[in-house]
Design an enzyme around this catalytic site. Structure first.
Site, mmCIF file in Angstrom:
data_model
loop_
_atom_site.group_PDB
_atom_site.id
_atom_site.type_symbol
_atom_site.label_atom_id
_atom_site.label_comp_id
_atom_site.label_asym_id
_atom_site.label_seq_id
_atom_site.Cartn_x
_atom_site.Cartn_y
_atom_site.Cartn_z
ATOM 1 N N PRO A 12 150.544 79.164 10.126
ATOM 2 C CA PRO A 12 149.787 80.156 10.881
ATOM 3 C C PRO A 12 150.315 81.581 10.781
ATOM 4 O O PRO A 12 151.525 81.811 10.789
ATOM 5 C CB PRO A 12 149.880 79.652 12.328
ATOM 6 C CG PRO A 12 151.001 78.681 12.345
ATOM 7 C CD PRO A 12 151.067 78.081 10.972
ATOM 8 N N ASN A 13 149.360 82.480 10.688
ATOM 9 C CA ASN A 13 149.576 83.931 10.673
ATOM 10 C C ASN A 13 150.158 84.460 9.361
ATOM 11 O O ASN A 13 150.282 85.668 9.190
ATOM 12 C CB ASN A 13 150.443 84.385 11.863
ATOM 13 C CG ASN A 13 149.799 84.012 13.185
ATOM 14 O OD1 ASN A 13 148.640 84.343 13.404
ATOM 15 N ND2 ASN A 13 150.508 83.292 14.042
ATOM 16 N N ARG A 20 151.101 92.103 9.093
ATOM 17 C CA ARG A 20 151.755 91.545 10.267
ATOM 18 C C ARG A 20 153.226 91.967 10.324
ATOM 19 O O ARG A 20 153.996 91.645 9.418
ATOM 20 C CB ARG A 20 151.681 90.022 10.146
ATOM 21 C CG ARG A 20 152.442 89.280 11.177
ATOM 22 C CD ARG A 20 152.562 87.812 10.808
ATOM 23 N NE ARG A 20 153.252 87.118 11.880
ATOM 24 C CZ ARG A 20 153.825 85.940 11.762
ATOM 25 N NH1 ARG A 20 153.767 85.305 10.604
ATOM 26 N NH2 ARG A 20 154.437 85.398 12.763
ATOM 27 N N TYR A 25 158.388 91.074 8.101
ATOM 28 C CA TYR A 25 157.865 90.240 7.022
ATOM 29 C C TYR A 25 157.558 90.998 5.727
ATOM 30 O O TYR A 25 157.155 90.389 4.737
ATOM 31 C CB TYR A 25 156.601 89.502 7.504
ATOM 32 C CG TYR A 25 156.881 88.565 8.662
ATOM 33 C CD1 TYR A 25 157.656 87.413 8.480
ATOM 34 C CD2 TYR A 25 156.402 88.822 9.948
ATOM 35 C CE1 TYR A 25 157.932 86.555 9.531
ATOM 36 C CE2 TYR A 25 156.669 87.965 11.010
ATOM 37 C CZ TYR A 25 157.441 86.837 10.787
ATOM 38 O OH TYR A 25 157.717 85.979 11.833
ATOM 39 N N ASN A 74 156.307 76.873 4.308
ATOM 40 C CA ASN A 74 156.639 77.758 5.419
ATOM 41 C C ASN A 74 155.690 77.385 6.544
ATOM 42 O O ASN A 74 154.533 77.816 6.571
ATOM 43 C CB ASN A 74 156.476 79.230 5.028
ATOM 44 C CG ASN A 74 156.978 80.166 6.130
ATOM 45 O OD1 ASN A 74 157.140 79.746 7.275
ATOM 46 N ND2 ASN A 74 157.202 81.414 5.799
ATOM 47 N N ALA A 77 155.190 79.254 12.807
ATOM 48 C CA ALA A 77 155.512 78.917 14.208
ATOM 49 C C ALA A 77 155.587 77.406 14.436
ATOM 50 O O ALA A 77 156.336 76.941 15.319
ATOM 51 C CB ALA A 77 154.487 79.549 15.129
ATOM 52 N N HIS A 80 158.860 75.255 14.778
ATOM 53 C CA HIS A 80 159.627 75.121 16.018
ATOM 54 C C HIS A 80 158.978 74.151 17.005
ATOM 55 O O HIS A 80 159.541 73.880 18.060
ATOM 56 C CB HIS A 80 159.785 76.504 16.670
ATOM 57 C CG HIS A 80 160.136 77.580 15.689
ATOM 58 N ND1 HIS A 80 161.334 77.569 14.992
ATOM 59 C CD2 HIS A 80 159.446 78.668 15.233
ATOM 60 C CE1 HIS A 80 161.360 78.623 14.175
ATOM 61 N NE2 HIS A 80 160.232 79.297 14.295
ATOM 62 N N ASP A 87 156.857 64.600 10.937
ATOM 63 C CA ASP A 87 156.533 63.222 10.552
ATOM 64 C C ASP A 87 155.808 63.169 9.207
ATOM 65 O O ASP A 87 156.044 62.246 8.416
ATOM 66 C CB ASP A 87 155.661 62.557 11.630
ATOM 67 C CG ASP A 87 156.447 62.233 12.898
ATOM 68 O OD1 ASP A 87 157.696 62.371 12.890
ATOM 69 O OD2 ASP A 87 155.811 61.847 13.898
ATOM 70 N N GLU A 98 162.010 73.879 2.930
ATOM 71 C CA GLU A 98 161.555 74.706 4.062
ATOM 72 C C GLU A 98 161.883 76.174 3.752
ATOM 73 O O GLU A 98 163.015 76.497 3.410
ATOM 74 C CB GLU A 98 162.290 74.247 5.321
ATOM 75 C CG GLU A 98 161.980 75.056 6.556
ATOM 76 C CD GLU A 98 162.741 74.552 7.787
ATOM 77 O OE1 GLU A 98 163.444 73.506 7.706
ATOM 78 O OE2 GLU A 98 162.643 75.223 8.825
ATOM 79 N N HIS A 100 161.589 80.263 5.094
ATOM 80 C CA HIS A 100 161.269 81.292 6.095
ATOM 81 C C HIS A 100 161.569 82.652 5.500
ATOM 82 O O HIS A 100 162.641 82.850 4.905
ATOM 83 C CB HIS A 100 162.078 81.101 7.382
ATOM 84 C CG HIS A 100 161.795 79.792 8.025
ATOM 85 N ND1 HIS A 100 160.597 79.542 8.656
ATOM 86 C CD2 HIS A 100 162.514 78.643 8.082
ATOM 87 C CE1 HIS A 100 160.601 78.286 9.076
ATOM 88 N NE2 HIS A 100 161.747 77.719 8.737
ATOM 89 N N SER A 102 161.888 85.499 7.236
ATOM 90 C CA SER A 102 162.915 86.121 8.090
ATOM 91 C C SER A 102 164.058 85.131 8.321
ATOM 92 O O SER A 102 163.909 83.925 8.068
ATOM 93 C CB SER A 102 162.295 86.540 9.424
ATOM 94 O OG SER A 102 161.846 85.397 10.135
ATOM 95 N N ARG A 107 166.920 85.860 15.124
ATOM 96 C CA ARG A 107 165.787 86.268 15.953
ATOM 97 C C ARG A 107 165.835 85.574 17.322
ATOM 98 O O ARG A 107 166.895 85.115 17.740
ATOM 99 C CB ARG A 107 164.489 85.992 15.182
ATOM 100 C CG ARG A 107 164.453 86.749 13.849
ATOM 101 C CD ARG A 107 163.159 86.561 13.117
ATOM 102 N NE ARG A 107 162.032 87.078 13.880
ATOM 103 C CZ ARG A 107 160.758 86.778 13.623
ATOM 104 N NH1 ARG A 107 160.463 85.986 12.611
ATOM 105 N NH2 ARG A 107 159.789 87.288 14.370
ATOM 106 N N ARG A 111 163.361 80.446 18.049
ATOM 107 C CA ARG A 111 163.192 80.249 16.602
ATOM 108 C C ARG A 111 164.421 79.581 15.961
ATOM 109 O O ARG A 111 164.410 79.256 14.774
ATOM 110 C CB ARG A 111 162.948 81.586 15.895
ATOM 111 C CG ARG A 111 161.662 82.252 16.299
ATOM 112 C CD ARG A 111 161.417 83.504 15.470
ATOM 113 N NE ARG A 111 160.553 84.413 16.196
ATOM 114 C CZ ARG A 111 159.221 84.374 16.189
ATOM 115 N NH1 ARG A 111 158.594 83.482 15.466
ATOM 116 N NH2 ARG A 111 158.526 85.238 16.889
HETATM 117 C C1 DQA Z 1 158.585 82.407 9.821
HETATM 118 C C2 DQA Z 1 159.489 82.407 11.057
HETATM 119 C C3 DQA Z 1 158.792 81.753 12.237
HETATM 120 O O1 DQA Z 1 159.635 81.749 13.375
HETATM 121 C C4 DQA Z 1 157.529 82.523 12.582
HETATM 122 O O2 DQA Z 1 156.838 81.895 13.640
HETATM 123 C C5 DQA Z 1 156.656 82.770 11.415
HETATM 124 C C6 DQA Z 1 157.238 83.055 10.108
HETATM 125 C C7 DQA Z 1 159.207 83.185 8.644
HETATM 126 O O3 DQA Z 1 158.694 83.048 7.552
HETATM 127 O O4 DQA Z 1 160.162 83.943 8.833
HETATM 128 O O5 DQA Z 1 155.438 82.834 11.548
HETATM 129 O O6 DQA Z 1 158.397 81.074 9.381
#
Ligand code: DQA
Length: 141
Positions: A12-13, A20, A25, A74, A77, A80, A87, A98, A100, A102, A107, A111
């Site tokens: 998401p996002n 954003r 980011y 990635n 959110a 977390h 699963d 995985e 990320h 950031s 942070r 997170r």
């Molecule tokens: C993220 C870090 C997450 O905590 C956050 O909710 C994101 C992006 C990152 O790529 O740094 O949406 O996964």
């Protein structure tokens, strides 16, 4: 030689990258980064999927099993919060890295905990979009 198939799955996002919170980011959209990544790594066939919906991410992880050499995930959110994504990763054979953008440990405290890490082969956090490229390079081996 057959190209290795990799899928990048973003949660998401992350469709808003570039707009954003650019201070966290970066200013590049994922689409423009992806074009660059594909042109630099022609030895890989790179597929990209993004969803803002938890169940669709679970579906994408399940469908990727045994189709791709690896998954760069990635979960944003959902990292977390999502037992369902944890699963799903645990239910497939294909290895998941995985990612990320950031550094989640620098942070907010909420997170600092990743629910999905335990089922991933490794995690890259805090290296910006470069993290996806480093994850991709792992699968060259
Ligand atoms: C993220 C870090 C997450 O905590 C956050 O909710 C994101 C992006 C990152 O790529 O740094 O949406 O996964």
């Amino acid at each position: 030689m057959q190209k290795k198939k990799i899928i990048i799955i973003n949660g998401p996002n992350l469709n808003l990258l570039g707009k954003r919170e650019p201070g966290i980011y970066g200013a590049s959209s994922f689409e423009s980064f992806l074009e660059e990544l594909k042109s630099k790594h022609t030895d890989f066939e790179i597929t990209y999927y993004q969803s803002n919906t938890e169940g669709e991410l679970v579906d994408a992880i399940q469908k990727a099993d045994n189709v791709y050499t690896g998954i760069l995930l990635n979960a944003a959110a959902y990292t977390h919060t999502s037992v369902a994504i944890h699963d799903a990763i645990g239910s497939i054979q294909t290895p998941v890295i995985e990612i990320h953008i950031s550094n989640i440990y620098k942070r907010e405290e909420f997170r600092h905990k990743s629910i999905i890490s335990a089922n991933c082969i490794g995690m890259i956090s805090g290296l910006g979009l470069k993290g996806y490229e480093l994850g991709l390079e792992y699968f060259k081996k």
